[in-house]
Write an enzyme that holds these catalytic residues in place. Structure first.
Site, PDB file in Angstrom:
ATOM      1  N   HIS A  41       0.836  -1.197   0.000  1.00  0.00           N
ATOM      2  CA  HIS A  41       0.000   0.000   0.000  1.00  0.00           C
ATOM      3  C   HIS A  41       0.873   1.251   0.000  1.00  0.00           C
ATOM      4  O   HIS A  41       1.558   1.541   0.980  1.00  0.00           O
ATOM      5  CB  HIS A  41      -0.897  -0.020   1.241  1.00  0.00           C
ATOM      6  CG  HIS A  41      -1.848   1.114   1.341  1.00  0.00           C
ATOM      7  ND1 HIS A  41      -1.738   2.084   2.305  1.00  0.00           N
ATOM      8  CD2 HIS A  41      -2.931   1.436   0.597  1.00  0.00           C
ATOM      9  CE1 HIS A  41      -2.726   2.954   2.171  1.00  0.00           C
ATOM     10  NE2 HIS A  41      -3.459   2.586   1.135  1.00  0.00           N
ATOM     11  N   HIS A  83      -1.243  10.134  -3.470  1.00  0.00           N
ATOM     12  CA  HIS A  83      -2.479   9.568  -2.934  1.00  0.00           C
ATOM     13  C   HIS A  83      -3.646  10.528  -3.069  1.00  0.00           C
ATOM     14  O   HIS A  83      -4.794  10.100  -3.233  1.00  0.00           O
ATOM     15  CB  HIS A  83      -2.312   9.192  -1.456  1.00  0.00           C
ATOM     16  CG  HIS A  83      -3.548   8.604  -0.852  1.00  0.00           C
ATOM     17  ND1 HIS A  83      -4.459   9.335  -0.133  1.00  0.00           N
ATOM     18  CD2 HIS A  83      -4.024   7.337  -0.905  1.00  0.00           C
ATOM     19  CE1 HIS A  83      -5.457   8.544   0.246  1.00  0.00           C
ATOM     20  NE2 HIS A  83      -5.214   7.331  -0.197  1.00  0.00           N
TER      21      HIS A  83
END
Length: 590
Positions: A41, A83
């Site tokens: 991640h 992100h």
């Protein structure tokens, strides 16, 4: 029959053939299961600033199967790896371009060219209002010389590492806020698909999953833009995503996508006391042939019901049966998955409740040989040397690499975590007998600290209660009775002696009573066991059982004749140096 099977309420209980068949069927059903995917991640973001090339290279080395890329556009239409559509939570944009924020006070990547973005220094994620790190124990905020990278730069890194290492690590890009980008006059999906095509990520045979939170965009990727690779529908909050979790919603997803990415809260709900319930989402998704890759596994942000990172791993991978996980700590998830791959369920062994491996460390493979034979108790002699607990029978034989942790505690915990919370799936607890050879008090002071680090798997004792867990530690040899007896909470019990029965011992302090056979009996295995000694043995066992204690003897003739007498008298723990011999006796003797 002397076959000892797990989950027996009493030592002499019997289990039907149906129970054995059912247990073995469960074991065989787990063999050959596909290994779950480890999805890094934002890279190895638990260790390095998210989405930096350093974080991706680290994750590649740590054993990740896929590396994630969150994608947004720059002012000059370049896909960059961030992100958020904002810059002010992970860069120094506010100090370098103070006049470039919008009316809402935020700095948007779309307002900066790639050249300008390259002037920014990337930091560990922080709160832009307070300047404090979101995760206080991770990489220091505003330290290092990290840069924003483009999607193409990252693909070049991954493909280069794949070539140099021989690995085949995949990519897992996300189309971030596509509707917002289109309102700004940009089409992020088209830009991303063009890059994927240039680098050879086109079909479901290629090592790529393309993900998005917006279902309208997922459907557009497949139906309008003609993307032929694997698609994953992320499930966030809000009414639209609630609909996607419904039976009809999952069916809609299955028409265009290959999997779903739910939040952890979609898969298990529970309380802080460790009680939880796994939902049916995975089962419903699997029925539609949808893979399930939940987000996000974090050692420093566990769900309230998970007692540890590997407890969470177990809930997701073993109980919920997800197909992969997004993790900030790919090395630790990879270690758990590796342990699953060598799980006892792939090497079915019948657990032997009575079997104890005496001086286990002297076998070719300490611990492993005993477990492979089904032994539910093992013994390790320890010496305190230079602050380390070293395993050996004699002081002269100690070596620095053979520690209690490396030979026993670590491999046992790894097996427990990978095996549904137990050493053997159907046995609630196994015993690690720790025989102290060095001075009692000083050795126990170190041992107590060591055992506290394994309290997630160790049985817990108080003066009036025992909370069983997968591994029960019992202290033998030089035992610091006064110290252990006065502790309010401990992770070890004491190995008592027959004389202790005269004091009406507590089974919470002395769950096991052991003694030297040769000081109690004259029989050495030759000829018949004298009847008066047989009666004495039966009476000693009965007396211990009446006080709630199990019984063991050492120095017994280590052969079938001795084992037979112990077993016939109801002795609970039969020690041996002959692992295969005792295993054969217990599983085949009528």
């Amino acid at each position: 029959m002397l076959l000892k099977l797990p989950l027996l309420p009493s030592r002499n209980g019997l289990v039907s053939r149906l129970c054995l068949i059912g247990w073995m069927s469960f074991v065989s059903s787990t063999v050959g299961a596909k290994s779950p995917l480890i999805i890094a991640h934002r890279g190895a973001s638990g260790y390095l600033p998210e989405h930096t090339l350093a974080a991706k290279a680290a994750a590649h080395a740590m054993g990740a199967d896929f590396l994630e890329q969150d994608l947004v556009l720059s002012k000059d239409n370049v896909a960059v790896v961030l992100h958020d559509i904002y810059l002010d939570t992970i860069t120094d944009v506010a100090s370098k371009f103070p006049d470039r924020k919008r009316t809402d006070g935020r700095y948007y990547a779309l307002d900066f060219t790639l050249a300008e973005l390259k002037q920014l220094t990337v930091s560990e994620r922080f709160n832009p209002k307070t300047g404090l790190a979101v995760f206080s124990n991770r990489f220091p905020v505003r330290q290092g010389a990290f840069q924003i990278t483009t999607f193409e730069e990252e693909l070049q890194l991954i493909q280069g590492l794949n070539r140099s290492t021989g690995k085949q690590v995949g990519i897992y890009p996300e189309i971030k806020a596509p509707a917002w980008h289109r309102r700004e006059g940009r089409d992020l999906s088209k830009v991303v698909l063009a890059v994927l095509d240039r680098y050879g990520y086109r079909t479901k045979n290629d090592a790529v999953y393309l993900q998005c939170f917006e279902f309208a965009e997922t459907r557009r990727l497949r139906n309008e833009l003609g993307y032929a690779g694997r698609l994953l529908q992320l499930l966030g909050s809000g009414a639209n995503n609630d609909d996607l979790r419904s039976p009809s919603g999952l069916q809609k997803i299955a028409q265009v996508a290959d999997g779903i990415g739910p939040a952890l809260s979609d898969l298990a709900v529970g309380q802080t006391n460790g009680a939880y319930q796994v939902t049916d989402l995975v089962a419903r998704a699997h029925a539609l042939k949808l893979a399930v890759h939940p987000y996000t596994v974090r050692a420093d942000d566990l769900p309230k019901y998970a007692r540890s990172l590997d407890d969470l791993h177990r809930i997701l991978l073993v109980e919920a049966k997800v197909d992969g996980v997004f993790t900030d700590f790919p090395d630790r998830t990879a270690a758990f998955v590796r342990a699953m791959a060598t799980n006892v369920s792939q090497h079915p062994t019948l657990p032997l409740l009575l079997a104890h491996a005496h001086n286990d460390y002297q076998h070719a493979r300490p611990l492993l040989d005993a477990l492979d034979a089904g032994f539910c108790s093992v013994e390790a002699d320890i010496w305190l040397m230079d602050g380390q607990l070293l395993v050996a029978h004699d002081r002269k034989d100690v070596t620095p690499e053979r520690t209690l942790q490396s030979l026993y505690l670590e491999p046992l915990r790894e097996r427990i975590r990978a095996n549904g919370g137990r050493v053997f799936r159907e046995v609630p607890t196994v015993t690690l007998m720790i025989d102290v050879k060095s001075k009692a008090a000083t050795t126990y002071a170190v041992l107590r600290e060591v055992l506290a680090n394994y309290r997630d798997v160790l049985t817990e004792f108080t003066g009036t209660n025992t909370t069983p867990r997968a591994l029960t530690a019992i202290l033998s040899g030089n035992r610091p009775f006064e110290i252990v007896a006065t502790e309010s909470v401990r992770y070890v019990a004491l190995d008592g002696r027959l004389a202790d029965l005269d004091t009406k011992v507590s089974p919470h302090l002395f769950p096991l009573i052991s003694d030297n056979w040769q000081q109690q009996f004259n029989w050495r295995g030759r000829g018949s066991f004298p009847e008066h000694e047989r009666i004495k043995l039966q009476q000693l066992v009965k007396r211990a059982h009446e006080q709630g204690c199990r019984v063991r003897f050492w120095g017994v003739p280590d052969e079938p004749a001795g084992w037979h007498e112990l077993n016939s008298a109801g002795v609970d723990v039969i020690g041996t140096d002959d692992l295969s011999g005792l295993a054969k006796f217990l599983t085949s003797t009528e």
